[in-house]
Design a protein around this motif. Structure first.
Motif, PDB file in Angstrom:
ATOM      1  N   ARG A   4       0.841  -1.198   0.000  1.00 25.99           N
ATOM      2  CA  ARG A   4       0.000   0.000   0.000  1.00 25.99           C
ATOM      3  C   ARG A   4       0.877   1.249   0.000  1.00 25.99           C
ATOM      4  O   ARG A   4       1.444   1.621   1.034  1.00 25.99           O
ATOM      5  CB  ARG A   4      -0.930   0.000   1.223  1.00 25.99           C
ATOM      6  N   TYR A  76      -2.456   4.404  -2.660  1.00 26.72           N
ATOM      7  CA  TYR A  76      -3.532   3.816  -1.851  1.00 26.72           C
ATOM      8  C   TYR A  76      -4.221   4.857  -1.000  1.00 26.72           C
ATOM      9  O   TYR A  76      -5.446   4.840  -0.830  1.00 26.72           O
ATOM     10  CB  TYR A  76      -2.980   2.703  -0.961  1.00 26.72           C
ATOM     11  N   LEU A 370      -3.682  -3.093  -6.790  1.00 23.80           N
ATOM     12  CA  LEU A 370      -4.663  -2.583  -5.828  1.00 23.80           C
ATOM     13  C   LEU A 370      -6.042  -3.108  -6.122  1.00 23.80           C
ATOM     14  O   LEU A 370      -6.384  -3.413  -7.256  1.00 23.80           O
ATOM     15  CB  LEU A 370      -4.660  -1.049  -5.857  1.00 23.80           C
TER      16      LEU A 370
END
Length: 370
Positions: A4, A76, A370
């Motif tokens: 992330r 993120y 992601l």
């Protein structure tokens, strides 16, 4: 395992009364950015925004545009600096307005910038504008204020524990009492906390995990995974002053024999990094797209990273990504300092020179996971 990427976010880009008083009516960070001038040949200044323009973060449209850009390129979430001085807050409008607006759905966390507010940005460290006054009561008041934010559905968590960062825990008079208070108050509210702090190479005691914290974050460009940038500057200056150039400085200018602006090649930053496995504590890696705070400090910059390019940034990012093994499925952060530190020449946001190329480096490595 997925990673992330978290971009550190400065909420300084809007006018507020204290800045009007201290720096002049209508001051924002853009004031510093636009007045910057090159100090030497091929010095890249000023850094001027392209895609997002000179935004005002009080505006929903500006904040949403930032979030859309971050999502588009694989970021993120944001780590917002949080300014708290015994109940007095600064630069809080952007996060306050985000909290009230469900359309702003990018995940976020807070980092308490727990230093005194001084005129350090323009080189005058001694003039304190707002002082931090720590106390047991302030510990309680602070976490009471934070708890509703930490419960927000968009707040970033590790195993359902909200992540909160303290910038410099070693300047707290009793850091153990602070984090104990925070954990106890959070537990009473039904929360466990995941508390991190930054680590720095330039002062002893800030280069390890402080007892009671869950993890540390390497704070680039002053991180602990290589020789200190300041050590490199000192050694570089010493070599120059003792070398042949010093002996013929009647021919060459002093500028050529002395690194007066604390210049370091950006490429050096991504070389010779210590591996994650060399640290016996949880350490999240970070990197910077650049650094040059001459727009704040004029001819007395802290540091200038010269010749930063998206390619060098991408190489550095690729190295730390390959080296980093998450500590668990959700202990998987890589921090980028910063999203929008324009007055430090340190931004992922597009500028007139490189456009979105730094963001493209992030997208290449992270977007599809992601």
């Amino acid at each position: 395992m997925k990673l992330r990427p978290i971009a550190i976010h400065l909420p300084q880009f809007h006018p507020f009364p204290e800045n009007d008083e201290w720096w002049g009516k209508g001051f924002t960070e853009w004031t510093n950015v636009t007045k910057a001038k090159p100090l030497f040949e091929n010095h890249y200044q000023p850094h001027l925004p392209s895609d997002l323009g000179f935004y005002d973060l009080r505006l929903e449209e500006a904040r949403i545009a930032q979030e859309l850009l971050a999502k588009q390129y694989g970021i993120y979430g944001f780590c917002y600096y949080h300014y708290w001085f015994n109940g007095k807050r600064l630069m809080h409008e952007p996060i306050d307005r985000k909290l009230k607006n469900p359309k702003e759905d990018l995940p976020f966390m807070l980092c308490w910038a727990n230093e005194n507010w001084t005129r350090r940005w323009d080189g005058n460290d001694q003039e304190v504008l707002i002082e931090q006054k720590y106390s047991d009561q302030d510990n309680e008041d602070h976490i009471d204020f934070l708890l509703p934010i930490l419960m927000d559905d968009r707040y970033i968590r590790v195993n359902n524990k909200p992540v909160i960062v303290i910038y410099k825990p070693n300047i707290l008079p009793n850091m153990q009492e602070t984090i104990k208070c925070w954990r106890e108050k959070a537990k009473a509210a039904g929360l466990e906390l995941y508390i991190c702090h930054m680590v720095f190479s330039y002062q002893k005691g800030w280069d390890h995990l402080v007892e009671g914290f869950d993890a540390a974050i390497d704070f680039e460009p002053f991180g602990i995974r290589r020789k200190s940038v300041f050590q490199e500057i000192r050694e570089s200056n010493k070599k120059n002053k003792s070398g042949i150039l010093n002996k013929v400085k009647n021919i060459f200018s002093e500028k050529e024999t002395d690194n007066r602006y604390n210049r370091i090649p950006y490429k050096w930053m991504g070389e010779g990094l210590a591996h994650q496995k060399q640290f016996d504590f949880k350490l999240y890696p970070s990197l910077v797209p650049g650094w040059d705070n001459t727009s704040r400090r004029g001819t007395n910059p802290t540091l200038i990273l010269e010749d930063s390019t998206p390619e060098y940034f991408g190489d550095w990012l690729s190295k730390i990504k390959s080296d980093f093994t998450p500590y668990s499925e959700e202990e998987n952060f890589i921090f980028i300092n910063a999203w929008n530190e324009w007055a430090e020449g340190n931004h992922l946001e597009p500028d007139h020179k490189f456009g979105t190329q730094y963001l493209e480096s992030v997208k290449k490595l992270f977007l599809n996971q992601l």
